[in-house]
Write a protein that holds these residues in place. Structure first.
Motif, PDB file in Angstrom:
ATOM      1  N   CYS A 177      13.633  28.261 -16.133  1.00  0.00           N
ATOM      2  CA  CYS A 177      13.219  26.922 -16.567  1.00  0.00           C
ATOM      3  C   CYS A 177      11.734  26.703 -16.286  1.00  0.00           C
ATOM      4  O   CYS A 177      10.983  26.220 -17.143  1.00  0.00           O
ATOM      5  CB  CYS A 177      14.066  25.869 -15.854  1.00  0.00           C
ATOM      6  N   VAL A 178      11.290  27.076 -15.081  1.00  0.00           N
ATOM      7  CA  VAL A 178       9.886  26.893 -14.710  1.00  0.00           C
ATOM      8  C   VAL A 178       8.996  27.782 -15.569  1.00  0.00           C
ATOM      9  O   VAL A 178       7.959  27.336 -16.093  1.00  0.00           O
ATOM     10  CB  VAL A 178       9.675  27.199 -13.215  1.00  0.00           C
ATOM     11  N   ARG A 179       9.372  29.030 -15.740  1.00  0.00           N
ATOM     12  CA  ARG A 179       8.551  29.948 -16.533  1.00  0.00           C
ATOM     13  C   ARG A 179       8.496  29.505 -17.996  1.00  0.00           C
ATOM     14  O   ARG A 179       7.457  29.622 -18.662  1.00  0.00           O
ATOM     15  CB  ARG A 179       9.092  31.369 -16.415  1.00  0.00           C
ATOM     16  N   SER A 180       9.607  28.987 -18.509  1.00  0.00           N
ATOM     17  CA  SER A 180       9.636  28.493 -19.885  1.00  0.00           C
ATOM     18  C   SER A 180       8.694  27.296 -20.055  1.00  0.00           C
ATOM     19  O   SER A 180       7.985  27.187 -21.065  1.00  0.00           O
ATOM     20  CB  SER A 180      11.066  28.096 -20.266  1.00  0.00           C
ATOM     21  N   ALA A 181       8.683  26.401 -19.059  1.00  0.00           N
ATOM     22  CA  ALA A 181       7.801  25.236 -19.127  1.00  0.00           C
ATOM     23  C   ALA A 181       6.335  25.656 -19.075  1.00  0.00           C
ATOM     24  O   ALA A 181       5.489  25.124 -19.806  1.00  0.00           O
ATOM     25  CB  ALA A 181       8.119  24.271 -17.989  1.00  0.00           C
ATOM     26  N   LEU A 182       6.023  26.618 -18.204  1.00  0.00           N
ATOM     27  CA  LEU A 182       4.642  27.102 -18.119  1.00  0.00           C
ATOM     28  C   LEU A 182       4.218  27.760 -19.433  1.00  0.00           C
ATOM     29  O   LEU A 182       3.094  27.560 -19.910  1.00  0.00           O
ATOM     30  CB  LEU A 182       4.506  28.096 -16.970  1.00  0.00           C
ATOM     31  N   GLU A 183       5.129  28.513 -20.024  1.00  0.00           N
ATOM     32  CA  GLU A 183       4.805  29.172 -21.297  1.00  0.00           C
ATOM     33  C   GLU A 183       4.580  28.145 -22.401  1.00  0.00           C
ATOM     34  O   GLU A 183       3.640  28.257 -23.194  1.00  0.00           O
ATOM     35  CB  GLU A 183       5.939  30.120 -21.683  1.00  0.00           C
ATOM     36  N   ALA A 184       5.455  27.117 -22.443  1.00  0.00           N
ATOM     37  CA  ALA A 184       5.304  26.070 -23.459  1.00  0.00           C
ATOM     38  C   ALA A 184       4.000  25.297 -23.275  1.00  0.00           C
ATOM     39  O   ALA A 184       3.401  24.818 -24.241  1.00  0.00           O
ATOM     40  CB  ALA A 184       6.494  25.121 -23.409  1.00  0.00           C
ATOM     41  N   ALA A 185       3.567  25.176 -22.020  1.00  0.00           N
ATOM     42  CA  ALA A 185       2.328  24.462 -21.718  1.00  0.00           C
ATOM     43  C   ALA A 185       1.096  25.340 -21.892  1.00  0.00           C
ATOM     44  O   ALA A 185      -0.035  24.847 -21.786  1.00  0.00           O
ATOM     45  CB  ALA A 185       2.375  23.933 -20.290  1.00  0.00           C
ATOM     46  N   ALA A 186       1.323  26.626 -22.136  1.00  0.00           N
ATOM     47  CA  ALA A 186       0.229  27.595 -22.303  1.00  0.00           C
ATOM     48  C   ALA A 186      -0.650  27.671 -21.062  1.00  0.00           C
ATOM     49  O   ALA A 186      -1.877  27.714 -21.140  1.00  0.00           O
ATOM     50  CB  ALA A 186      -0.617  27.251 -23.529  1.00  0.00           C
ATOM     51  N   VAL A 187       0.002  27.705 -19.883  1.00  0.00           N
ATOM     52  CA  VAL A 187      -0.721  27.876 -18.630  1.00  0.00           C
ATOM     53  C   VAL A 187      -0.059  28.994 -17.833  1.00  0.00           C
ATOM     54  O   VAL A 187       1.091  29.371 -18.097  1.00  0.00           O
ATOM     55  CB  VAL A 187      -0.756  26.584 -17.788  1.00  0.00           C
ATOM     56  N   THR A 188      -0.770  29.519 -16.866  1.00  0.00           N
ATOM     57  CA  THR A 188      -0.257  30.605 -16.042  1.00  0.00           C
ATOM     58  C   THR A 188      -0.122  30.153 -14.593  1.00  0.00           C
ATOM     59  O   THR A 188      -0.547  29.052 -14.226  1.00  0.00           O
ATOM     60  CB  THR A 188      -1.196  31.823 -16.094  1.00  0.00           C
ATOM     61  N   ARG A 189       0.445  31.019 -13.791  1.00  0.00           N
ATOM     62  CA  ARG A 189       0.586  30.760 -12.352  1.00  0.00           C
ATOM     63  C   ARG A 189      -0.752  30.406 -11.717  1.00  0.00           C
ATOM     64  O   ARG A 189      -0.842  29.491 -10.894  1.00  0.00           O
ATOM     65  CB  ARG A 189       1.172  32.009 -11.686  1.00  0.00           C
ATOM     66  N   ASP A 190      -1.807  31.100 -12.107  1.00  0.00           N
ATOM     67  CA  ASP A 190      -3.125  30.867 -11.510  1.00  0.00           C
ATOM     68  C   ASP A 190      -3.701  29.501 -11.872  1.00  0.00           C
ATOM     69  O   ASP A 190      -4.625  29.029 -11.216  1.00  0.00           O
ATOM     70  CB  ASP A 190      -4.099  31.966 -11.945  1.00  0.00           C
ATOM     71  N   VAL A 209      -3.566  21.653 -13.124  1.00  0.00           N
ATOM     72  CA  VAL A 209      -2.190  21.600 -13.604  1.00  0.00           C
ATOM     73  C   VAL A 209      -1.240  21.341 -12.438  1.00  0.00           C
ATOM     74  O   VAL A 209      -1.404  21.915 -11.348  1.00  0.00           O
ATOM     75  CB  VAL A 209      -1.804  22.920 -14.304  1.00  0.00           C
ATOM     76  N   ALA A 210      -0.252  20.475 -12.664  1.00  0.00           N
ATOM     77  CA  ALA A 210       0.782  20.202 -11.668  1.00  0.00           C
ATOM     78  C   ALA A 210       2.148  20.481 -12.268  1.00  0.00           C
ATOM     79  O   ALA A 210       2.404  20.163 -13.440  1.00  0.00           O
ATOM     80  CB  ALA A 210       0.704  18.750 -11.194  1.00  0.00           C
ATOM     81  N   VAL A 211       3.018  21.071 -11.466  1.00  0.00           N
ATOM     82  CA  VAL A 211       4.384  21.381 -11.884  1.00  0.00           C
ATOM     83  C   VAL A 211       5.341  20.548 -11.035  1.00  0.00           C
ATOM     84  O   VAL A 211       5.207  20.486  -9.805  1.00  0.00           O
ATOM     85  CB  VAL A 211       4.689  22.883 -11.707  1.00  0.00           C
ATOM     86  N   VAL A 212       6.305  19.910 -11.681  1.00  0.00           N
ATOM     87  CA  VAL A 212       7.297  19.081 -10.988  1.00  0.00           C
ATOM     88  C   VAL A 212       8.682  19.574 -11.394  1.00  0.00           C
ATOM     89  O   VAL A 212       8.965  19.717 -12.589  1.00  0.00           O
ATOM     90  CB  VAL A 212       7.129  17.592 -11.365  1.00  0.00           C
ATOM     91  N   THR A 213       9.539  19.831 -10.419  1.00  0.00           N
ATOM     92  CA  THR A 213      10.879  20.326 -10.729  1.00  0.00           C
ATOM     93  C   THR A 213      11.961  19.422 -10.148  1.00  0.00           C
ATOM     94  O   THR A 213      11.721  18.657  -9.209  1.00  0.00           O
ATOM     95  CB  THR A 213      11.095  21.749 -10.181  1.00  0.00           C
ATOM     96  N   ILE A 223       1.055  15.200 -20.515  1.00  0.00           N
ATOM     97  CA  ILE A 223       2.371  15.839 -20.397  1.00  0.00           C
ATOM     98  C   ILE A 223       2.373  17.072 -21.286  1.00  0.00           C
ATOM     99  O   ILE A 223       2.476  16.978 -22.511  1.00  0.00           O
ATOM    100  CB  ILE A 223       3.491  14.865 -20.794  1.00  0.00           C
ATOM    101  N   LEU A 224       2.246  18.239 -20.661  1.00  0.00           N
ATOM    102  CA  LEU A 224       2.140  19.484 -21.424  1.00  0.00           C
ATOM    103  C   LEU A 224       3.493  20.002 -21.889  1.00  0.00           C
ATOM    104  O   LEU A 224       3.613  20.549 -22.994  1.00  0.00           O
ATOM    105  CB  LEU A 224       1.446  20.552 -20.573  1.00  0.00           C
ATOM    106  N   ALA A 225       4.517  19.867 -21.042  1.00  0.00           N
ATOM    107  CA  ALA A 225       5.834  20.395 -21.409  1.00  0.00           C
ATOM    108  C   ALA A 225       6.886  19.866 -20.450  1.00  0.00           C
ATOM    109  O   ALA A 225       6.599  19.583 -19.285  1.00  0.00           O
ATOM    110  CB  ALA A 225       5.831  21.923 -21.374  1.00  0.00           C
ATOM    111  N   VAL A 226       8.107  19.727 -20.948  1.00  0.00           N
ATOM    112  CA  VAL A 226       9.284  19.447 -20.119  1.00  0.00           C
ATOM    113  C   VAL A 226      10.398  20.362 -20.618  1.00  0.00           C
ATOM    114  O   VAL A 226      10.684  20.407 -21.814  1.00  0.00           O
ATOM    115  CB  VAL A 226       9.736  17.976 -20.219  1.00  0.00           C
ATOM    116  N   ARG A 227      11.012  21.097 -19.714  1.00  0.00           N
ATOM    117  CA  ARG A 227      12.097  22.001 -20.072  1.00  0.00           C
ATOM    118  C   ARG A 227      13.286  21.773 -19.140  1.00  0.00           C
ATOM    119  O   ARG A 227      13.113  21.365 -17.986  1.00  0.00           O
ATOM    120  CB  ARG A 227      11.647  23.459 -19.983  1.00  0.00           C
TER     121      ARG A 227
END
Length: 368
Positions: free
Chosen positions: A263-276, A345-349, A243-247
């Motif tokens: 919210c999604v961009r904040s979670a990605l930033e907190a997880a230190a991952v990018t769109r790619d 990496v997986a993103v769940v919203t 679990i890298l991040a939850v925002r």
């Protein structure tokens, strides 16, 4: 692909009671075969007009859990207890750490059982006296009944929490679970979510949903995730995802789209991952315009290919508060059948019509 061990919490197990059946294997097989789960509702039993729904096949609480202690148990409690039991009964389960004083349980819900609340209130209004009610069913009218019963059944004596958050409740519960671990309040958290089908829920949705999504069939079920510190991983319970991040955010109307994107961009930033880096992205499939908005935002931020790699949770119908937990379960089931998913990496919203927005970022692990 191996992933370095970190101090972030990990998911080491999951199970579900879904419209595909009871247990993780039933859900995974249903996703693999793409079996449909919608069917006409028995109008005589459920006391609803002709309609269709995604029900757990053949689920009767007393038949699944036995007659002892289930005489007055309502459906949402039965679903939750069955889901937690199916997780604890899996091969590799370590009861010493997954139950007891250092194990916590967090249950996501909308209101608990709307049917029990309405039935209990109705009996007070229709009886000769307001207190002419059945005391055996009074606990069912309390929102935290299901969580309490799960703890009683399986000896989970750590913190016991019920979170009411609508469609976002599953991810809110996951965030709460990570906080319990980081604060030292528990060593293991069973993070669950449950939603029942009932005449009360049918009519609540019918009158509150509005004209934009009148034909979306309701679904029901419960899903549970086993969340532990990375140091607790064992060969029997390997890490399935980190679990890298939850925002979270709160917004409605015209503010929902920019807030969800933030919210999604904040979670990605907190997880230190990018769109790619994002391999899969799973929206909560809210009925109507909100669901379309959510999928568009995920496609824009993470790429449309990512939104197509995991089956949509809407295949199970509108499972409301159980959506987030089912989404994660479906991500894990898909990853287990896709060797190339390890390390990805997986993103769940989640997006709820009352304004709750949430995003979780997971790194899938090679559990083989």
């Amino acid at each position: 692909m191996s992933t370095p061990v970190t101090d972030r919490p990990v998911i080491t197990g999951w199970s579900a009671v879904s419209p595909h059946g009871i247990g993780a294997d039933a859900l995974a097989e249903g996703l693999r075969t793409q079996s449909p789960t919608v069917a006409p509702v028995d109008t005589a039993r459920w006391k609803v007009p002709t309609s269709r729904a995604h029900l757990v096949p053949g689920f009767e609480t007393r038949e699944v859990l036995g007659k002892k202690g289930t005489r007055s148990m309502d459906r949402v409690t039965g679903l939750a207890v069955a889901a937690v039991g199916s997780l604890l009964d899996q091969p590799g389960s370590v009861r010493e750490s997954e139950t007891g004083e250092r194990a916590a349980l967090v249950l996501a819900t909308t209101t608990g059982s709307a049917a029990s609340m309405m039935d209990f209130t109705r009996s007070s209004l229709e009886g000769a006296r307001p207190y002419d009610v059945d005391p055996a069913v009074m606990p069912n009218a309390v929102m935290n009944c299901a969580a309490g019963q799960c703890a009683i059944w399986y000896g989970i004596r750590g913190p016991n929490t019920t979170l009411a958050g609508g469609r976002a409740a599953g991810l809110l519960a996951l965030n709460y679970a990570t906080r319990l671990l980081s604060s030292g309040r528990a060593d293991t958290v069973l993070c669950a979510a449950a939603e029942e089908y009932s005449a009360a829920r049918h009519w609540l949705e019918w009158h509150s949903r509005g004209p934009e999504a009148p034909g979306v069939a309701l679904g029901e079920g419960a899903a549970v995730l086993l969340v532990q510190p990375a140091a607790a991983v064992t060969p029997e319970r390997p890490a399935l995802a980190e679990i890298l991040a939850v925002r979270t955010r709160v917004a409605t109307g015209k503010q929902a789209r920019p807030a969800l994107e933030a919210c999604v961009r904040s979670a990605l930033e907190a997880a230190a991952v990018t769109r790619d880096d994002v391999w899969a992205a799973s929206p909560s499939d809210a009925p109507g315009l909100l669901g379309h908005l959510e999928r568009e935002v995920l496609g824009q931020v993470c790429g449309t290919e990512a939104t197509e790699r995991v089956p949509a949770v809407g295949r199970l119908g509108d499972v409301s508060a159980a959506s987030g937990s089912f989404q994660i379960a479906m991500v894990l089931a898909t990853a287990a059948a896709t060797p190339a998913a390890a390390g990805q990496v997986a993103v769940v919203t989640s997006a709820d019509r009352d304004g709750s927005l949430a995003c979780a970022v997971l790194r899938l692990r090679d559990a083989r």
